[in-house]
Scaffold this motif. Structure first.
Motif, PDB file in Angstrom:
ATOM      1  N   GLU A 182      34.016  19.883  67.200  1.00 31.70           N
ATOM      2  CA  GLU A 182      33.415  19.721  66.030  1.00 31.70           C
ATOM      3  C   GLU A 182      34.060  18.106  66.011  1.00 31.70           C
ATOM      4  O   GLU A 182      33.608  17.432  65.224  1.00 31.70           O
ATOM      5  CB  GLU A 182      34.063  20.605  64.898  1.00 31.70           C
ATOM      6  CG  GLU A 182      34.383  20.223  63.458  1.00 31.70           C
ATOM      7  CD  GLU A 182      34.375  21.375  63.275  1.00 31.70           C
ATOM      8  OE1 GLU A 182      34.884  21.314  61.391  1.00 31.70           O
ATOM      9  OE2 GLU A 182      35.875  23.013  63.514  1.00 31.70           O
ATOM     10  N   MET A 183      35.200  18.099  66.347  1.00 34.27           N
ATOM     11  CA  MET A 183      35.154  16.474  65.957  1.00 34.27           C
ATOM     12  C   MET A 183      34.581  15.489  66.892  1.00 34.27           C
ATOM     13  O   MET A 183      34.972  14.131  65.656  1.00 34.27           O
ATOM     14  CB  MET A 183      36.740  16.561  67.084  1.00 34.27           C
ATOM     15  CG  MET A 183      37.621  15.120  66.977  1.00 34.27           C
ATOM     16  SD  MET A 183      37.690  13.765  67.914  1.00 34.27           S
ATOM     17  CE  MET A 183      38.275  14.751  69.681  1.00 34.27           C
ATOM     18  N   LEU A 184      33.861  15.648  67.831  1.00 33.74           N
ATOM     19  CA  LEU A 184      33.226  14.695  68.430  1.00 33.74           C
ATOM     20  C   LEU A 184      32.132  14.834  67.777  1.00 33.74           C
ATOM     21  O   LEU A 184      31.132  14.030  67.290  1.00 33.74           O
ATOM     22  CB  LEU A 184      32.698  14.990  70.042  1.00 33.74           C
ATOM     23  CG  LEU A 184      34.185  15.056  70.975  1.00 33.74           C
ATOM     24  CD1 LEU A 184      33.757  15.468  72.093  1.00 33.74           C
ATOM     25  CD2 LEU A 184      34.633  13.326  70.798  1.00 33.74           C
ATOM     26  N   LEU A 185      31.181  15.194  66.471  1.00 34.11           N
ATOM     27  CA  LEU A 185      30.012  15.995  66.441  1.00 34.11           C
ATOM     28  C   LEU A 185      30.587  15.083  64.531  1.00 34.11           C
ATOM     29  O   LEU A 185      29.528  14.978  64.370  1.00 34.11           O
ATOM     30  CB  LEU A 185      29.678  17.162  65.911  1.00 34.11           C
ATOM     31  CG  LEU A 185      28.989  17.355  67.762  1.00 34.11           C
ATOM     32  CD1 LEU A 185      28.747  19.665  67.651  1.00 34.11           C
ATOM     33  CD2 LEU A 185      27.681  17.153  68.514  1.00 34.11           C
ATOM     34  N   GLY A 186      31.771  15.595  64.114  1.00 31.46           N
ATOM     35  CA  GLY A 186      31.772  15.446  62.857  1.00 31.46           C
ATOM     36  C   GLY A 186      31.035  16.298  62.169  1.00 31.46           C
ATOM     37  O   GLY A 186      31.287  16.405  60.769  1.00 31.46           O
ATOM     38  N   ARG A 187      30.678  17.278  62.453  1.00 34.55           N
ATOM     39  CA  ARG A 187      30.831  19.112  62.221  1.00 34.55           C
ATOM     40  C   ARG A 187      31.238  20.279  62.353  1.00 34.55           C
ATOM     41  O   ARG A 187      31.008  20.014  63.738  1.00 34.55           O
ATOM     42  CB  ARG A 187      28.789  18.610  61.737  1.00 34.55           C
ATOM     43  CG  ARG A 187      28.429  18.803  62.899  1.00 34.55           C
ATOM     44  CD  ARG A 187      26.659  18.859  62.961  1.00 34.55           C
ATOM     45  NE  ARG A 187      25.756  19.097  63.577  1.00 34.55           N
ATOM     46  CZ  ARG A 187      25.370  17.626  64.411  1.00 34.55           C
ATOM     47  NH1 ARG A 187      26.327  16.492  64.314  1.00 34.55           N
ATOM     48  NH2 ARG A 187      24.581  18.391  65.707  1.00 34.55           N
ATOM     49  N   LYS A 188      30.847  21.178  62.151  1.00 35.50           N
ATOM     50  CA  LYS A 188      30.952  22.750  62.789  1.00 35.50           C
ATOM     51  C   LYS A 188      29.364  22.872  63.923  1.00 35.50           C
ATOM     52  O   LYS A 188      28.187  22.056  63.742  1.00 35.50           O
ATOM     53  CB  LYS A 188      30.801  23.931  62.025  1.00 35.50           C
ATOM     54  CG  LYS A 188      32.424  23.758  61.118  1.00 35.50           C
ATOM     55  CD  LYS A 188      32.462  25.065  59.877  1.00 35.50           C
ATOM     56  CE  LYS A 188      33.342  25.460  59.188  1.00 35.50           C
ATOM     57  NZ  LYS A 188      35.114  24.790  60.740  1.00 35.50           N
ATOM     58  N   PRO A 189      29.716  22.482  65.007  1.00 35.13           N
ATOM     59  CA  PRO A 189      28.719  23.538  65.891  1.00 35.13           C
ATOM     60  C   PRO A 189      27.713  24.660  65.376  1.00 35.13           C
ATOM     61  O   PRO A 189      28.220  25.266  64.538  1.00 35.13           O
ATOM     62  CB  PRO A 189      29.623  24.430  67.284  1.00 35.13           C
ATOM     63  CG  PRO A 189      30.960  23.455  67.267  1.00 35.13           C
ATOM     64  CD  PRO A 189      31.100  23.455  65.935  1.00 35.13           C
TER      65      PRO A 189
ATOM     66  N   ARG B 169      23.085  23.353  73.714  1.00 37.75           N
ATOM     67  CA  ARG B 169      23.092  21.742  74.989  1.00 37.75           C
ATOM     68  C   ARG B 169      22.727  20.823  74.138  1.00 37.75           C
ATOM     69  O   ARG B 169      23.374  19.596  74.717  1.00 37.75           O
ATOM     70  CB  ARG B 169      22.160  22.050  76.384  1.00 37.75           C
ATOM     71  CG  ARG B 169      21.711  21.106  76.950  1.00 37.75           C
ATOM     72  CD  ARG B 169      20.582  21.781  78.377  1.00 37.75           C
ATOM     73  NE  ARG B 169      20.181  22.554  78.110  1.00 37.75           N
ATOM     74  CZ  ARG B 169      18.920  23.134  78.226  1.00 37.75           C
ATOM     75  NH1 ARG B 169      19.538  23.291  79.844  1.00 37.75           N
ATOM     76  NH2 ARG B 169      18.597  23.303  77.992  1.00 37.75           N
ATOM     77  N   LYS B 170      22.409  20.649  73.448  1.00 36.36           N
ATOM     78  CA  LYS B 170      21.872  19.343  72.365  1.00 36.36           C
ATOM     79  C   LYS B 170      23.065  19.181  72.012  1.00 36.36           C
ATOM     80  O   LYS B 170      23.258  17.484  72.210  1.00 36.36           O
ATOM     81  CB  LYS B 170      20.597  19.692  72.272  1.00 36.36           C
ATOM     82  CG  LYS B 170      20.361  20.057  70.512  1.00 36.36           C
ATOM     83  CD  LYS B 170      19.760  20.161  70.233  1.00 36.36           C
ATOM     84  CE  LYS B 170      19.238  21.651  68.426  1.00 36.36           C
ATOM     85  NZ  LYS B 170      18.516  21.305  67.847  1.00 36.36           N
ATOM     86  N   GLU B 171      23.613  19.891  72.062  1.00 34.94           N
ATOM     87  CA  GLU B 171      24.665  19.193  70.767  1.00 34.94           C
ATOM     88  C   GLU B 171      26.427  18.856  71.795  1.00 34.94           C
ATOM     89  O   GLU B 171      27.060  18.077  71.273  1.00 34.94           O
ATOM     90  CB  GLU B 171      25.169  20.546  70.182  1.00 34.94           C
ATOM     91  CG  GLU B 171      24.722  21.192  68.556  1.00 34.94           C
ATOM     92  CD  GLU B 171      25.261  21.968  67.884  1.00 34.94           C
ATOM     93  OE1 GLU B 171      24.468  22.055  67.222  1.00 34.94           O
ATOM     94  OE2 GLU B 171      25.988  22.724  67.682  1.00 34.94           O
ATOM     95  N   MET B 172      26.041  19.579  72.823  1.00 35.92           N
ATOM     96  CA  MET B 172      27.302  19.192  74.079  1.00 35.92           C
ATOM     97  C   MET B 172      26.679  17.374  74.379  1.00 35.92           C
ATOM     98  O   MET B 172      27.542  16.019  74.354  1.00 35.92           O
ATOM     99  CB  MET B 172      26.959  20.183  74.759  1.00 35.92           C
ATOM    100  CG  MET B 172      27.510  21.478  75.347  1.00 35.92           C
ATOM    101  SD  MET B 172      27.886  22.309  76.443  1.00 35.92           S
ATOM    102  CE  MET B 172      28.533  23.707  75.812  1.00 35.92           C
TER     103      MET B 172
END
Length: 289
Positions: A269-276, A176-179
């Motif tokens: 991943e694209m939005l975070l700039g890293r793998k979930p 959830r925190k990564e979303m």
């Protein structure tokens, strides 16, 4: 100014923290709240607090004044949600909000035959409200929270194993925190207007795979049994689970079984700039002693 609705909830608070971590000044962030007694953490963060209730249209119009962008976290009242969401969208448009990020959900079946039609209806209606509002928007098609796995498998899963009528259905569980972090990226960035993003993990997982992961973590075999929906419902009923919770559990298990939350792509991943965070790492944080 950026406003986050449902600000005292887990997703809302995590979004606000992510915005601050991205360098957005707390003074440029507002949180929509209903209960000041629950806003202690938000006060400590230094964000502006705005009182508003999804059921009270005028309170929303007032709260949304001078807001440029908004993260709209969906409400949790299934019976009233469609009307509440209509209030939020119309109030935001009236107040002059320019851009809305909405937390919707991943799905395949948009008909009444969906096991989670009771959840889907309001989300799909809200998406239409938003598309017809005249405001710029982004829709987050969120998969299931990895944080909710303990709710599906039970508190004593390491002793009892997993008992869930999900068969071999797979889900792109993500934290959830990564979303919420992805929501912060979208609302504070550019180039996202008109987009619908798949917000899930890079891999899809079945509960058989989750049982295998838990077996490795616990150092013993954790079984997975997938009963019929009827047997599962009977078991929950005999255990004293309230009817509304029972229906929700059966519905979501059915949705997982039918692949409603299976995704062939993910924009997380694209939005975070890293793998979930991999699911096994999530499970280890919960269950590893």
């Amino acid at each position: 100014m950026i406003l986050v609705t449902g600000a005292t909830g887990h997703f809302g608070t995590a979004t606000i923290k992510a915005l601050i971590n991205k360098g957005i000044a707390a003074s440029d962030i507002a949180g929509l709240i209903r209960d000041k007694t629950k806003a202690k953490e938000l006060k400590e963060l230094g964000v502006k607090l705005k009182m508003g209730d999804y059921n009270d249209y005028e309170s929303l119009v007032s709260a949304f004044k001078n807001i440029e962008k908004m993260v709209f976290v969906s409400g949790n009242n299934l019976e009233k949600r469609e009307k509440q969401h209509k209030n939020v969208i119309e109030a935001a448009a009236e107040a002059g909000v320019q851009f809305v990020v909405y937390t919707s959900f991943e799905r395949k079946n948009e008909t009444d035959s969906s096991p989670i039609a009771m959840v889907a209806k309001a989300h799909m209606a809200t998406e239409e409200f938003l598309k017809n509002s005249g405001m710029d928007y982004t829709i987050m098609r969120n998969s299931l929270y990895a944080d909710f796995i303990p709710m599906f498998v039970g508190e004593k899963v390491l002793e009892t194993g997993i008992y869930l009528p999900a068969e071999d259905g797979k889900t792109s569980f993500a934290l959830r925190k990564e979303m919420a972090e992805a929501a912060a990226v979208i609302i504070s960035g550019n180039g996202h207007s008109g987009k619908e993003y798949a917000i899930g993990n890079m891999e899809n997982y079945s509960f058989a795979q989750i049982a295998d992961m838990l077996s490795e973590i616990a150092g013993k075999e954790i079984t997975y049994k997938s009963p019929s929906p009827e047997k599962y419902k009977e078991t929950l009923s005999n255990a004293g689970v309230p009817e509304d919770q029972l229906q929700g559990a059966v519905g979501f298990a059915g949705a997982i079984r039918e692949g409603e939350f299976y995704t062939e792509k993910s924009d997380l991943e694209m939005l975070l700039g890293r793998k979930p965070t991999p699911l096994k790492e999530v499970l280890e944080s919960i269950y590893k002693k």
